[in-house]
Motif scaffolding. Structure first.
Motif, PDB file in Angstrom:
ATOM      1  N   LEU A 195       0.834  -1.203   0.000  1.00 23.01           N
ATOM      2  CA  LEU A 195       0.000   0.000   0.000  1.00 23.01           C
ATOM      3  C   LEU A 195       0.869   1.253   0.000  1.00 23.01           C
ATOM      4  O   LEU A 195       1.781   1.387   0.808  1.00 23.01           O
ATOM      5  CB  LEU A 195      -0.879  -0.030   1.252  1.00 23.01           C
ATOM      6  N   ALA A 196       0.552   2.205  -0.921  1.00 23.76           N
ATOM      7  CA  ALA A 196       1.394   3.399  -1.089  1.00 23.76           C
ATOM      8  C   ALA A 196       2.829   2.944  -1.280  1.00 23.76           C
ATOM      9  O   ALA A 196       3.738   3.332  -0.541  1.00 23.76           O
ATOM     10  CB  ALA A 196       1.236   4.347   0.090  1.00 23.76           C
ATOM     11  N   CYS A 197       3.040   2.141  -2.302  1.00 21.23           N
ATOM     12  CA  CYS A 197       4.265   1.356  -2.476  1.00 21.23           C
ATOM     13  C   CYS A 197       5.488   2.170  -2.807  1.00 21.23           C
ATOM     14  O   CYS A 197       6.617   1.692  -2.642  1.00 21.23           O
ATOM     15  CB  CYS A 197       4.054   0.309  -3.559  1.00 21.23           C
ATOM     16  N   GLY A 198       5.329   3.391  -3.319  1.00 17.04           N
ATOM     17  CA  GLY A 198       6.491   4.164  -3.739  1.00 17.04           C
ATOM     18  C   GLY A 198       7.240   3.456  -4.847  1.00 17.04           C
ATOM     19  O   GLY A 198       6.663   3.017  -5.836  1.00 17.04           O
ATOM     20  N   THR A 199       8.540   3.301  -4.688  1.00 12.40           N
ATOM     21  CA  THR A 199       9.360   2.624  -5.696  1.00 12.40           C
ATOM     22  C   THR A 199       9.312   1.106  -5.566  1.00 12.40           C
ATOM     23  O   THR A 199       9.987   0.404  -6.320  1.00 12.40           O
ATOM     24  CB  THR A 199      10.827   3.080  -5.601  1.00 12.40           C
ATOM     25  N   GLY A 200       8.545   0.613  -4.604  1.00  8.01           N
ATOM     26  CA  GLY A 200       8.422  -0.830  -4.418  1.00  8.01           C
ATOM     27  C   GLY A 200       9.435  -1.416  -3.453  1.00  8.01           C
ATOM     28  O   GLY A 200       9.781  -2.598  -3.549  1.00  8.01           O
ATOM     29  N   SER A 201       9.876  -0.627  -2.488  1.00  3.89           N
ATOM     30  CA  SER A 201      10.900  -1.097  -1.547  1.00  3.89           C
ATOM     31  C   SER A 201      10.456  -2.335  -0.775  1.00  3.89           C
ATOM     32  O   SER A 201      11.234  -3.277  -0.592  1.00  3.89           O
ATOM     33  CB  SER A 201      11.258   0.014  -0.556  1.00  3.89           C
ATOM     34  N   ILE A 202       9.200  -2.335  -0.290  1.00  2.00           N
ATOM     35  CA  ILE A 202       8.749  -3.496   0.483  1.00  2.00           C
ATOM     36  C   ILE A 202       8.589  -4.702  -0.431  1.00  2.00           C
ATOM     37  O   ILE A 202       9.017  -5.814  -0.093  1.00  2.00           O
ATOM     38  CB  ILE A 202       7.430  -3.203   1.214  1.00  2.00           C
ATOM     39  N   THR A 203       7.981  -4.511  -1.586  1.00  2.00           N
ATOM     40  CA  THR A 203       7.826  -5.622  -2.526  1.00  2.00           C
ATOM     41  C   THR A 203       9.171  -6.236  -2.883  1.00  2.00           C
ATOM     42  O   THR A 203       9.317  -7.454  -2.982  1.00  2.00           O
ATOM     43  CB  THR A 203       7.084  -5.149  -3.788  1.00  2.00           C
ATOM     44  N   ASP A 204      10.191  -5.403  -3.066  1.00  2.00           N
ATOM     45  CA  ASP A 204      11.524  -5.897  -3.378  1.00  2.00           C
ATOM     46  C   ASP A 204      12.007  -6.851  -2.292  1.00  2.00           C
ATOM     47  O   ASP A 204      12.547  -7.929  -2.577  1.00  2.00           O
ATOM     48  CB  ASP A 204      12.477  -4.711  -3.522  1.00  2.00           C
ATOM     49  N   ARG A 205      11.798  -6.487  -1.046  1.00  2.00           N
ATOM     50  CA  ARG A 205      12.259  -7.323   0.063  1.00  2.00           C
ATOM     51  C   ARG A 205      11.367  -8.539   0.252  1.00  2.00           C
ATOM     52  O   ARG A 205      11.860  -9.622   0.591  1.00  2.00           O
ATOM     53  CB  ARG A 205      12.343  -6.469   1.330  1.00  2.00           C
ATOM     54  N   VAL A 206      10.061  -8.388   0.035  1.00  2.00           N
ATOM     55  CA  VAL A 206       9.155  -9.526   0.139  1.00  2.00           C
ATOM     56  C   VAL A 206       9.525 -10.594  -0.885  1.00  2.00           C
ATOM     57  O   VAL A 206       9.618 -11.794  -0.568  1.00  2.00           O
ATOM     58  CB  VAL A 206       7.694  -9.067  -0.046  1.00  2.00           C
ATOM     59  N   LEU A 207       9.783 -10.193  -2.129  1.00  2.00           N
ATOM     60  CA  LEU A 207      10.053 -11.173  -3.179  1.00  2.00           C
ATOM     61  C   LEU A 207      11.433 -11.805  -3.042  1.00  2.00           C
ATOM     62  O   LEU A 207      11.631 -12.961  -3.428  1.00  2.00           O
ATOM     63  CB  LEU A 207       9.903 -10.519  -4.552  1.00  2.00           C
ATOM     64  N   ARG A 208      12.383 -11.057  -2.505  1.00  2.00           N
ATOM     65  CA  ARG A 208      13.688 -11.663  -2.258  1.00  2.00           C
ATOM     66  C   ARG A 208      13.599 -12.716  -1.161  1.00  2.00           C
ATOM     67  O   ARG A 208      14.270 -13.740  -1.219  1.00  2.00           O
ATOM     68  CB  ARG A 208      14.709 -10.586  -1.877  1.00  2.00           C
ATOM     69  N   ARG A 209      12.784 -12.464  -0.180  1.00  2.00           N
ATOM     70  CA  ARG A 209      12.648 -13.417   0.929  1.00  2.00           C
ATOM     71  C   ARG A 209      11.682 -14.550   0.595  1.00  2.00           C
ATOM     72  O   ARG A 209      11.899 -15.695   1.011  1.00  2.00           O
ATOM     73  CB  ARG A 209      12.169 -12.675   2.176  1.00  2.00           C
ATOM     74  N   PHE A 210      10.619 -14.220  -0.160  1.00  2.00           N
ATOM     75  CA  PHE A 210       9.592 -15.214  -0.480  1.00  2.00           C
ATOM     76  C   PHE A 210       9.428 -15.281  -2.001  1.00  2.00           C
ATOM     77  O   PHE A 210       8.546 -14.612  -2.566  1.00  2.00           O
ATOM     78  CB  PHE A 210       8.256 -14.838   0.164  1.00  2.00           C
ATOM     79  N   PRO A 211      10.237 -16.053  -2.683  1.00  2.00           N
ATOM     80  CA  PRO A 211      10.167 -16.080  -4.158  1.00  2.00           C
ATOM     81  C   PRO A 211       8.818 -16.495  -4.715  1.00  2.00           C
ATOM     82  O   PRO A 211       8.503 -16.168  -5.873  1.00  2.00           O
ATOM     83  CB  PRO A 211      11.260 -17.097  -4.530  1.00  2.00           C
TER      84      PRO A 211
END
Length: 261
Positions: free
Chosen positions: A52-68
């Motif tokens: 939510l309000a993702c900006g450049t996708g910082s959280i998504t970047d970390r979520v996908l690195r941890r949970f492929p």
């Protein structure tokens, strides 16, 4: 639309955003670690996540690195930050993007899923005034599956300890000023570089027209109605449909709160 004929290094923009944000929040990676721990604890290693309000996708970047095996939906109103996020995740089928105003009554109609395992956000919702934020919390309770988790890392304080808060803020400010002398970019400097990149200039101009120009100082005496007390967030989350809520982590400037559906 952004200037697709121009090329830019989207990874470099993602990294520069992280460095600029870390100037304000040196413990930023630690709070992301605690956030993803909570996602795993509640939703496992293949969650469907709303960033939510993702900006450049910082959280998504970390979520996908941890949970492929995770899937994420990135929502934001800022066309410039979304341009960077789309460039960074180009070709990744695990990520979907939605441009939406979280204060609009129908923003959820644009989402590709009706239910999520986790909703995550960081350093974003402090832009909302009290009543729009209260309504948003109620909306998010309806978007989570039963037993799902909402995680909000933002500028929140325990207001019961004002002297301690002031002392910690002073230390953080001194360290920030030292890093500034060493060349760290602040908010305005970073946005100046965005505006100067041909691949982002058009999206930046739309962002400035829509949300204001971050390169300009905030008007003196500007007043807002934005809650900063951690207790307000916890009480409001419970009142808006979450069965339980608590603080998971805090630093001198920020806290991470979690609420379960």
């Amino acid at each position: 639309m952004s200037n697709t004929s121009a090329s830019t290094d989207w990874q470099q923009w993602q990294t520069s955003w992280d460095r600029q944000q870390e100037w304000y929040m040196p413990d930023r990676e630690e709070r992301f670690r605690v956030m993803t721990d909570a996602v795993e604890a509640v939703a496992g290693r293949a969650p469907v996540v709303l960033d939510l309000a993702c900006g450049t996708g910082s959280i998504t970047d970390r979520v996908l690195r941890r949970f492929p095996d995770a899937r994420t939906v990135c929502v934001d109103i800022d066309p410039a930050l979304l341009t960077i996020a789309r460039g960074h995740f180009a070709g990744d089928a695990r990520v979907a993007f939605v441009e939406a105003d979280l204060t609009a009554p129908d923003w959820t109609s644009r989402l590709p899923h009706r239910s999520f395992d986790a909703v995550v956000t960081a350093t974003a919702l402090h832009w909302l005034d009290t009543e729009p934020l209260r309504r948003l919390y109620g909306t998010l309770a309806g978007l989570l599956r039963e037993g799902g988790v909402f995680l909000n890392a933002d500028h929140m304080y325990d207001e019961s300890a004002p002297r301690l808060n002031a002392a910690m803020d002073a230390l953080l400010t001194a360290r920030r000023e030292e890093r500034r002398r060493e060349g760290a970019l602040d908010w305005a400097d970073w946005w100046s570089r965005v505006a100067d990149d041909p691949a982002l200039a058009e999206a930046a101009a739309r962002r400035f027209a829509l949300l204001g120009d971050p390169r300009e100082p905030r008007p003196a005496g500007a007043r807002t109605d934005r809650p900063t007390a951690t207790a307000w967030h916890l009480d409001t989350l419970r009142a808006q449909g979450f069965s339980e809520a608590r603080q998971l982590w805090c630093s001198a400037s920020d806290a991470l709160v979690a609420a379960m559906r």
